[in-house]
Design an enzyme around this catalytic site. Sequence first.
Site: not given
Length: 288
Positions: A46, A109, A135, A140, A163, A205
Amino acid sequence: MKELRGTGIALVTPFNENGSIDFDGLTKLINNCIEGKVEYLVVLGTTAESATLTATEKQEVIHHIIKINDKRLPLVLGIGGNNTKAVIDEIETRDLSDFAAILSVVPMYNKPSQEGIFKHYQAIAKASPKPILLYNVPSRTSVNMTAETTLRLANLDNIIGIKEATGDFTQVLNILKDKPKDFLVISGDDTLALPLVTAGGDGVISVIGQGFPLEFSGLIRSGLKNETSVGYQSLYELLPVIDYAFEEGNPVGIKAILKTKNVCEDFVRLPLIKASEQLNSKIKDFIK
């Protein structure tokens, strides 16, 4: 997978003023990270503004990073989305021979249930010729993958780690407490990376790591060696600039830092806009 312990860098995509990709800046960024002794590089996450890149641009970025890296560090490729079939199609059609693993984000979403998240990753893991890193980044995606779901997935073949970027340290501890022995728990939050490592995690990360690769990878290695006082002293020194990196969104802040350090320009693509003068001033004062 020991090669993915330590500091991975979520690389930005440098742009020119006209919006095209700045491949010279990308070259300098990669070399700076390698010279800064980071352990691996993450491509098209991202932070790379991958949502704004065309399919052709993505392939060009991948090709350039593989070429400049020249097998010096392991590479992880971001392939994720909220259409399971499309994610699988990309995994099956992309040449993954230069990558150690795939980093795949919780679907955003459409807000799947925990069972939906589990089946999404189950399908991806079954289809992928490369190991999968989960992840989890609710800020987000608008949905949190719980520790229970993560631990269910941790027992599947071909899923090697996560992550974890919830900012919820209790959730991190619950994963660390019950995870399989070789399952990697990697911080997706620069501020919490050292506490995660000292609690038994495997690294980070990082976004800020590309701005300060030697310093940040060093503090993570200190944590992995249980040299906590050294690691925390370094973290405390970097805390202000970590805040600046995210103050106006990611990768807006880190690109401002990279420009101040003469690595690449600070251009971003809409709907993001460049860092404000106020933020740039704080970053310049810190770096001075």
